[in-house]
Design a protein around this motif. Structure first.
Motif, PDB file in Angstrom:
ATOM      1  N   ALA A  77       3.900   1.740  16.436  1.00 15.77           N
ATOM      2  CA  ALA A  77       4.035   1.265  17.289  1.00 15.77           C
ATOM      3  C   ALA A  77       5.133   0.367  17.561  1.00 15.77           C
ATOM      4  O   ALA A  77       6.299   0.398  18.169  1.00 15.77           O
ATOM      5  N   GLN A  78       5.060  -0.552  16.653  1.00 17.71           N
ATOM      6  CA  GLN A  78       6.050  -1.053  16.421  1.00 17.71           C
ATOM      7  C   GLN A  78       7.803  -0.297  16.463  1.00 17.71           C
ATOM      8  O   GLN A  78       9.083  -0.599  16.753  1.00 17.71           O
ATOM      9  N   ALA A  79       7.943   1.203  15.600  1.00 17.49           N
ATOM     10  CA  ALA A  79       8.617   1.730  15.764  1.00 17.49           C
ATOM     11  C   ALA A  79       9.285   2.493  16.860  1.00 17.49           C
ATOM     12  O   ALA A  79      10.667   2.469  17.189  1.00 17.49           O
ATOM     13  N   ALA A  80       8.612   2.693  17.768  1.00 16.24           N
ATOM     14  CA  ALA A  80       8.142   3.042  19.052  1.00 16.24           C
ATOM     15  C   ALA A  80       8.540   2.365  19.585  1.00 16.24           C
ATOM     16  O   ALA A  80       9.792   2.426  20.806  1.00 16.24           O
ATOM     17  N   GLU A 126      -5.187   1.194  10.974  1.00 16.42           N
ATOM     18  CA  GLU A 126      -3.609  -0.032  11.104  1.00 16.42           C
ATOM     19  C   GLU A 126      -2.793  -0.772  11.259  1.00 16.42           C
ATOM     20  O   GLU A 126      -1.735  -0.736  12.049  1.00 16.42           O
ATOM     21  N   LEU A 127      -2.965  -0.352   9.643  1.00 15.46           N
ATOM     22  CA  LEU A 127      -1.324  -0.841   9.303  1.00 15.46           C
ATOM     23  C   LEU A 127      -0.601   0.338  10.118  1.00 15.46           C
ATOM     24  O   LEU A 127       0.904   0.133  10.098  1.00 15.46           O
ATOM     25  N   ARG A 128      -0.728   1.743   9.198  1.00 18.60           N
ATOM     26  CA  ARG A 128       0.202   2.390   9.522  1.00 18.60           C
ATOM     27  C   ARG A 128       0.420   2.480  11.035  1.00 18.60           C
ATOM     28  O   ARG A 128       1.756   3.086  11.687  1.00 18.60           O
ATOM     29  N   ASP A 129      -0.620   2.457  12.205  1.00 17.25           N
ATOM     30  CA  ASP A 129      -0.748   2.666  13.783  1.00 17.25           C
ATOM     31  C   ASP A 129       0.299   1.531  13.708  1.00 17.25           C
ATOM     32  O   ASP A 129       0.862   1.916  15.058  1.00 17.25           O
ATOM     33  N   ASP A 130       0.417   0.571  13.759  1.00 15.95           N
ATOM     34  CA  ASP A 130       1.272  -0.820  13.839  1.00 15.95           C
ATOM     35  C   ASP A 130       2.208  -0.854  13.527  1.00 15.95           C
ATOM     36  O   ASP A 130       2.946  -1.260  14.522  1.00 15.95           O
ATOM     37  N   LEU A 131       2.600   0.011  12.644  1.00 17.33           N
ATOM     38  CA  LEU A 131       4.049   0.326  12.506  1.00 17.33           C
ATOM     39  C   LEU A 131       4.736   1.575  13.046  1.00 17.33           C
ATOM     40  O   LEU A 131       6.107   0.941  13.555  1.00 17.33           O
ATOM     41  N   ALA A 162       1.073  -1.307  -0.514  1.00 19.20           N
ATOM     42  CA  ALA A 162       0.002   0.010   0.063  1.00 19.20           C
ATOM     43  C   ALA A 162       0.649   1.431  -0.160  1.00 19.20           C
ATOM     44  O   ALA A 162       0.521   2.299  -0.175  1.00 19.20           O
ATOM     45  N   GLY A 163       1.719   1.275   0.107  1.00 19.55           N
ATOM     46  CA  GLY A 163       3.151   2.436   0.560  1.00 19.55           C
ATOM     47  C   GLY A 163       2.614   2.747   1.762  1.00 19.55           C
ATOM     48  O   GLY A 163       2.760   4.040   1.961  1.00 19.55           O
ATOM     49  N   ILE A 164       2.862   2.292   2.178  1.00 15.94           N
ATOM     50  CA  ILE A 164       2.268   2.719   4.553  1.00 15.94           C
ATOM     51  C   ILE A 164       3.495   2.593   5.419  1.00 15.94           C
ATOM     52  O   ILE A 164       4.005   1.560   4.899  1.00 15.94           O
ATOM     53  N   THR A 165       4.234   3.802   5.367  1.00 13.44           N
ATOM     54  CA  THR A 165       5.128   3.839   6.862  1.00 13.44           C
ATOM     55  C   THR A 165       4.678   4.579   8.012  1.00 13.44           C
ATOM     56  O   THR A 165       3.258   4.769   8.239  1.00 13.44           O
ATOM     57  N   ALA A 166       5.560   3.756   9.030  1.00 12.95           N
ATOM     58  CA  ALA A 166       5.047   4.755  10.402  1.00 12.95           C
ATOM     59  C   ALA A 166       4.677   6.123   9.888  1.00 12.95           C
ATOM     60  O   ALA A 166       3.759   6.773  11.242  1.00 12.95           O
TER      61      ALA A 166
END
Length: 214
Positions: free
Chosen positions: A200-203, A193-198, A151-155
């Motif tokens: 959260a993982q980055a944090a 949700e995809l963005r928020d998961d990324l 989708a081209g989504i990042t954090a």
């Protein structure tokens, strides 16, 4: 009889205007064409009431409704244009009367009833696979659909960028399936949700790095 009331067609302007799927509901709202016997307004819309309820004006026959699938703007406007002369015949042979308790809409002539029945036939003849019908999908049906990378989504993707991605993916899905118009319910939440998961993982990774440095 209606005292010279003329049909007033209210056009549909957006392809998704006749689509509404409320949160926590298992299906989209029903769609209809409506003719007001008292004001002559002819329109297409979706039912804003969840369940089997209806406005009093519909219950008493003042506003007459015919069920249709969700149509694109072009499809709805073509249908309304085809119905308009029939709707005028309905108006010319109908009236709103007091029955002793309520104002009620009545069809009074054979020609008005014939026109009413012809409108019913036009609406019932619309097939689900017609190009004029808005194709409604949900993420529950599609499943995972797209990964964040696809989708081209990042954090760091912003809400505005998510909206642009949603439009792009919907268009790609539409073209890939060969539809003229499509809506994917839940796609906006799925991408968020995809963005928020990324994020959260980055944090979490950042916290782990800080702990390692300590």
């Amino acid at each position: 009889m209606a005292d010279g009331t003329q049909v007033q067609v209210h056009s549909v302007t957006e392809d998704t205007e006749l689509h509404c799927w409320y949160d926590r509901e298992s299906q989209a709202q029903s769609v209809y064409v409506e003719l007001g016997l008292s004001d002559g307004i002819l329109l297409a819309s979706y039912n804003g009431i969840v369940g089997s309820g209806m406005p009093a004006s519909v219950y008493h026959g003042i506003d007459r409704r015919w069920s249709i699938p969700p149509l694109t703007a072009d499809g709805a406007n073509k249908l309304l244009a085809e119905i308009a002369p029939l709707a005028q015949r309905v108006l010319d042979g109908s009236d709103v009367e007091w029955d002793g308790r309520n104002h009620v809409g009545r069809i009074l002539t054979d020609d008005a009833q014939a026109a009413y029945d012809a409108i019913s036939e036009l609406c019932e003849a619309i097939e689900p696979e017609d190009d004029a019908v808005l194709q409604v999908w949900s993420m529950d049906t599609i499943g995972e659909g797209w990964t964040a990378e696809e989708a081209g989504i990042t954090a760091a993707t912003t809400d505005e960028e998510l909206k642009q991605i949603e439009v792009r993916l919907t268009e790609e899905f539409r073209d890939g399936m060969g539809f003229s118009a499509v809506v994917i319910d839940g796609l906006d939440d799925y991408l968020r949700e995809l963005r928020d998961d990324l994020a959260a993982q980055a944090a979490e990774n950042e916290d782990d790095e800080d702990e390692d440095e300590d």
